[in-house]
Design a protein around this motif. Structure first.
Motif, mmCIF file in Angstrom:
data_model
loop_
_atom_site.group_PDB
_atom_site.id
_atom_site.type_symbol
_atom_site.label_atom_id
_atom_site.label_comp_id
_atom_site.label_asym_id
_atom_site.label_seq_id
_atom_site.Cartn_x
_atom_site.Cartn_y
_atom_site.Cartn_z
ATOM 1 N N HIS A 127 20.664 -27.575 -2.526
ATOM 2 C CA HIS A 127 19.326 -28.218 -2.667
ATOM 3 C C HIS A 127 19.173 -29.422 -2.035
ATOM 4 N N GLY A 128 20.399 -30.079 -1.610
ATOM 5 C CA GLY A 128 20.271 -31.607 -1.052
ATOM 6 C C GLY A 128 19.962 -32.385 -2.045
ATOM 7 N N TYR A 129 20.374 -32.072 -3.144
ATOM 8 C CA TYR A 129 20.306 -33.193 -4.279
ATOM 9 C C TYR A 129 21.527 -33.990 -4.384
ATOM 10 N N PRO A 130 21.282 -35.299 -4.534
ATOM 11 C CA PRO A 130 22.355 -36.236 -4.316
ATOM 12 C C PRO A 130 23.362 -36.303 -5.662
ATOM 13 N N SER A 131 23.798 -35.368 -5.813
ATOM 14 C CA SER A 131 25.077 -35.419 -6.960
ATOM 15 C C SER A 131 26.009 -34.434 -6.639
ATOM 16 N N PHE A 132 26.918 -34.459 -5.664
ATOM 17 C CA PHE A 132 28.247 -33.443 -5.546
ATOM 18 C C PHE A 132 29.084 -34.380 -4.899
ATOM 19 N N ALA A 133 30.382 -33.679 -4.786
ATOM 20 C CA ALA A 133 31.535 -34.457 -4.300
ATOM 21 C C ALA A 133 32.862 -33.517 -4.027
ATOM 22 N N VAL A 134 33.675 -34.167 -3.233
ATOM 23 C CA VAL A 134 34.765 -33.348 -2.959
ATOM 24 C C VAL A 134 35.909 -34.160 -3.701
ATOM 25 N N PRO A 184 18.508 -36.591 1.326
ATOM 26 C CA PRO A 184 17.953 -36.148 2.912
ATOM 27 C C PRO A 184 17.297 -37.551 3.354
ATOM 28 N N MET A 185 17.670 -37.879 4.567
ATOM 29 C CA MET A 185 17.440 -38.891 5.418
ATOM 30 C C MET A 185 17.865 -40.075 5.172
ATOM 31 N N ALA A 186 18.570 -40.038 3.982
ATOM 32 C CA ALA A 186 19.493 -41.410 3.668
ATOM 33 C C ALA A 186 20.784 -41.061 2.983
ATOM 34 N N TRP A 187 21.438 -40.203 3.735
ATOM 35 C CA TRP A 187 22.896 -39.790 3.192
ATOM 36 C C TRP A 187 23.902 -40.930 3.333
ATOM 37 N N ASN A 188 24.678 -41.125 2.234
ATOM 38 C CA ASN A 188 25.932 -41.894 2.360
ATOM 39 C C ASN A 188 27.009 -41.444 1.507
#
Length: 245
Positions: free
Chosen positions: A49-56, A78-82
């Motif tokens: 979903h492009g929600y910012p809580s995931f990791a490797v 989205p538009m601000a990934w880091n």
């Protein structure tokens, strides 16, 4: 693709080591002293979903003892990934983007921000945790459910939340991140208060200061689950793998 890229590096440099990956399972020499645990994508639904809580996440055990671990967390959106990278080595401390990190020193549940997670199976453990979610929401500053176990534990090590707990995790979900919390000054046990290892199926990680207070509320319902027959024995350990457990 993520796991394949990680395996390429591990196999090139440590071809005689044992590997446990979420996608590929167990490969390599089961008599090796080393066990790599790989989670190529923790927080799959968030990623989709492009929600910012995931990791490797990648970690390695030597005879069952943590040796090194790294987690790359994707932040922003989205538009601000880091990204930010968490790492720990035996005897070397815990770091985020190269800077040493430490768990918080908050000593009351009332001033704490807590995190938990829920698996896909809506069983007795899921129902028990719903009740714990409600209970801690009433007495703390809030309980978050972000959906990526490795990220949640890294946030405890970073000191931005005080604790995280969850039932039904797999070894690659934790990938030695629990140990990163310990290196950062926190405490890790099973949810019934027993000693934790990477193959266990419940985990409570905290800043250490609050651990006993959290267990007062978490351990009794967990013990009740065990008395009802819910299995909290080690979920998985590769055959012939040497550990101190």
């Amino acid at each position: 693709m993520s796991e394949a890229a990680i395996l390429e590096v591990v196999n090139k440099n440590f071809g005689d080591h044992l590997i446990l990956g979420e996608e590929g399972g167990v490969i390599g020499d089961s008599h090796s002293d080393y066990l790599w645990c790989i989670d190529p994508l923790d927080g799959t639904t968030n990623f989709a979903h492009g929600y910012p809580s995931f990791a490797v996440s990648v970690g390695v055990l030597f005879r069952g003892r943590p040796a090194a671990a790294a987690v790359v967390e994707f932040v922003g959106g989205p538009m601000a990934w880091n990204t930010r990278t968490f790492s720990a080595t035996a005897g070397g401390g815990a770091f985020c983007n190269g800077q040493r990190i430490h768990a918080s020193q908050t000593d009351t549940v009332e001033r704490s921000l807590l995190v938990t997670g829920f698996g896909y199976e809506h069983d007795d453990a899921w129902s028990t945790n719903i009740e714990l979610f409600k209970e801690f929401t009433d007495v703390s500053r809030g309980v978050r459910r972000l959906g990526a176990a490795a990220v949640d534990m890294c946030h405890v090590a970073l000191g931005i939340v005080e604790a995280y707990w969850e039932y039904r995790l797999k070894p690659w979900d934790m990938v030695l991140v629990f140990w990163m919390v310990e290196v950062a000054g926190g405490t890790v046990t099973c949810m019934d208060g027993n000693k934790f290892c990477v193959f266990d199926r419940s985990v409570l990680v905290s800043n250490g200061v609050l651990h006993s207070k959290l267990l007062e509320r978490i351990a009794p319902p967990t013990e009740k689950l065990i008395s009802k027959g819910f299995d909290f024995s080690p979920w998985f350990k590769p055959e012939n793998y040497h550990t101190y457990f």
